[in-house]
Design an enzyme around this catalytic site. Structure first.
Site, mmCIF file in Angstrom:
data_model
loop_
_atom_site.group_PDB
_atom_site.id
_atom_site.type_symbol
_atom_site.label_atom_id
_atom_site.label_comp_id
_atom_site.label_asym_id
_atom_site.label_seq_id
_atom_site.Cartn_x
_atom_site.Cartn_y
_atom_site.Cartn_z
ATOM 1 N N HIS A 26 0.271 1.328 -3.268
ATOM 2 C CA HIS A 26 0.349 1.014 -1.842
ATOM 3 C C HIS A 26 -0.826 1.644 -1.110
ATOM 4 O O HIS A 26 -1.272 2.734 -1.457
ATOM 5 C CB HIS A 26 1.687 1.449 -1.237
ATOM 6 C CG HIS A 26 2.010 2.910 -1.348
ATOM 7 N ND1 HIS A 26 1.581 3.833 -0.425
ATOM 8 C CD2 HIS A 26 2.724 3.607 -2.265
ATOM 9 C CE1 HIS A 26 2.034 5.039 -0.773
ATOM 10 N NE2 HIS A 26 2.719 4.933 -1.882
ATOM 11 N N ASP B 115 -0.908 2.287 2.166
ATOM 12 C CA ASP B 115 -0.559 3.031 3.379
ATOM 13 C C ASP B 115 -0.179 4.468 3.030
ATOM 14 O O ASP B 115 0.069 4.803 1.875
ATOM 15 C CB ASP B 115 0.598 2.347 4.113
ATOM 16 C CG ASP B 115 1.861 2.236 3.272
ATOM 17 O OD1 ASP B 115 1.748 2.017 2.043
ATOM 18 O OD2 ASP B 115 2.966 2.392 3.819
ATOM 19 N N GLU C 195 4.512 0.335 2.243
ATOM 20 C CA GLU C 195 5.479 0.873 1.291
ATOM 21 C C GLU C 195 6.262 2.023 1.904
ATOM 22 O O GLU C 195 7.452 2.177 1.662
ATOM 23 C CB GLU C 195 4.747 1.355 0.022
ATOM 24 C CG GLU C 195 5.662 1.757 -1.130
ATOM 25 C CD GLU C 195 6.050 3.227 -1.147
ATOM 26 O OE1 GLU C 195 6.917 3.585 -1.945
ATOM 27 O OE2 GLU C 195 5.496 4.033 -0.365
ATOM 28 N N GLU C 196 5.586 2.826 2.713
ATOM 29 C CA GLU C 196 6.226 4.045 3.224
ATOM 30 C C GLU C 196 7.312 3.745 4.260
ATOM 31 O O GLU C 196 8.100 4.627 4.590
ATOM 32 C CB GLU C 196 5.180 4.990 3.822
ATOM 33 C CG GLU C 196 4.151 5.504 2.808
ATOM 34 C CD GLU C 196 4.729 6.494 1.806
ATOM 35 O OE1 GLU C 196 5.950 6.736 1.836
ATOM 36 O OE2 GLU C 196 3.959 7.012 0.977
ATOM 37 N N GLU D 94 2.225 5.617 -8.668
ATOM 38 C CA GLU D 94 2.757 6.702 -7.837
ATOM 39 C C GLU D 94 2.619 8.029 -8.593
ATOM 40 O O GLU D 94 2.618 8.055 -9.821
ATOM 41 C CB GLU D 94 4.246 6.455 -7.532
ATOM 42 C CG GLU D 94 4.527 5.254 -6.660
ATOM 43 C CD GLU D 94 4.340 5.543 -5.174
ATOM 44 O OE1 GLU D 94 3.927 6.662 -4.810
ATOM 45 O OE2 GLU D 94 4.598 4.620 -4.380
HETATM 46 ZN ZN LIG Z 1 3.795 6.574 -2.650
#
Ligand SMILES: [Zn+2]
Length: 392
Positions: free
Chosen positions: A80, A82, A144-145, A169
């Site tokens: 992601h 963001d 995503e966050e 991640e």
């Molecule tokens: Zn993450």
């Protein structure tokens, strides 16, 4: 090919220096488009074909799908673009400027997880000497966050198609093939207030909420008996009573009560089924009392995630890392890729302890092993022709 992306450190500097905060508070929320466009520029230099797609409900946010090579099979390197918001006051340095200290790169997004993209580009750079037999896809998502809308949108569209994905991640480069789901539910009890001296003058929401709490604890106990998964340190589904707001005065019948709970379902469970069971068991409690009771999902839930141990991607990463794939305690976009038929493993540099924290950093000692690992995966899964059985 028009050139080459800059050196690794320069890519990291640019990515960290391009803010892309996601926040439910619109005053803090930012577009991720500049990060996606920067990545697309570098990847096009390497020969990738890049597509930037706006999210239907948030057109200022975009997903980037960058593809090198064509054909069936293929490997996705996903992340992601963001970050969470940060409080610069709590940082020792500027969170939006890459800083190198004590063999660490500091900056917002170094480990969670814009840094991953720079390492993935470094790995891809090592495979330009011959055409790939199966596509390599770099997937950079939005939001995503907050909502995971980027990955949700991809899952709805069913593209890109590929056989395997690595979701980068921060796991300290340990392979993870499962995590629990995440679902937040809000239970509202609408009673009627009145003078406390006569209970008949109203309908007490707290009295009903007391029953609700008991029923939720009973359901929690039952789910724990029904479902168990030894791979998780907390090996049962959890249901946390998180906050309760009710009433306003001791001498008034409580007119309104609201409870919020967090549900973490195990792989093999279904969020919607848990929600339906909650509704089915709680609604009668309101009916008996003649009170309106609502059970609502607060956000679209994240499904639990598990890739079978027998999947080729699990076997390959276990062999390359010498580590058995385990379970992470946080949610990722992996279940959405799994919905698309892409077997996924969560594995990336840095540690989750440093994510969402002031002075987030990426340990430099993780960098070379990450590039080597990703390069080996590209070598095994993209440079060899696709074998028969798997999905396209
Ligand atoms: Zn993450």
């Amino acid at each position: 090919m028009t050139g080459q992306p800059p050196k690794l450190v320069e890519m990291l500097e640019t990515l960290i220096g391009t803010p892309s905060v996601s926040c439910t508070d619109p005053r803090l929320d930012q577009s991720n488009r500049p990060v996606a466009e920067q990545l697309a520029g570098w990847l096009e230099d390497l020969g990738f074909v890049c597509e930037i797609r706006e999210l239907p409900d948030q057109p200022h946010k975009v997903n980037l799908i960058a593809t090198l090579g064509a054909g069936p099979g293929g490997l996705v390197l996903a992340g992601h673009t963001d970050t969470v918001p940060c409080d610069p006051e709590l940082w020792q340095t500027d969170p939006f400027r890459l800083q190198e200290r004590h063999q660490r790169f500091y900056g917002l997004g170094t480990c969670d997880m814009k840094g991953f993209f720079a390492l993935a580009i470094e790995a891809a750079r090592q495979h330009l000497d011959a055409p790939l037999q199966q596509p390599l896809i770099l997937l950079a998502t939005a939001d995503e966050e907050c909502s995971m809308d980027g990955a949700r949108t991809l899952a709805r569209s069913g593209t890109p198609a590929a056989r395997y994905a690595i979701v980068g991640e921060p796991t300290g480069l340990a392979p993870m093939r499962m995590h629990k789901g995440m679902m937040m539910e809000c239970i509202r009890v609408h009673g009627r207030s009145g003078h406390s001296s006569d209970p008949g003058l109203g309908a007490n929401a707290l009295d009903v909420m007391h029953e609700v709490l008991g029923e939720i604890k009973a359901l929690r106990r039952e789910l724990g008996e029904r479902y168990r998964h030894p791979a998780f340190s907390v090996d049962v589904p959890t249901m946390n009573l998180g906050c309760l707001h009710a009433g306003d005065n001791p001498n008034r019948i409580c007119g309104h009560a609201e409870l919020q709970i967090d549900v973490r379902a195990l792989p093999g469970m279904d969020n919607d089924a848990v929600h339906a069971e909650l509704v089915e068991r709680l609604r009668p409690l309101g009916e008996v009392a003649g009170i309106e009771l609502q059970v609502e999902q607060m956000h679209p839930p994240v499904p639990p995630f598990e890739t079978p141990e027998s999947s080729e991607i699990v076997q390959v990463v276990e062999r390359l890392t010498g580590t058995r794939a385990g379970a992470v305690a946080f949610g990722t976009e992996a279940p959405f890729y799994q919905q698309m038929g892409i077997d996924s493993v969560v594995m990336g540099p840095g540690h989750i302890d440093q994510a969402h924290q002031p002075d987030e950093y990426l340990d430099q000692r993780q960098i070379a092993p990450t590039i080597r690992m990703l390069s080996q995966l590209i070598g095994e899964l993209c440079r060899q022709p696709a074998t028969g059985s798997g999905r396209p």
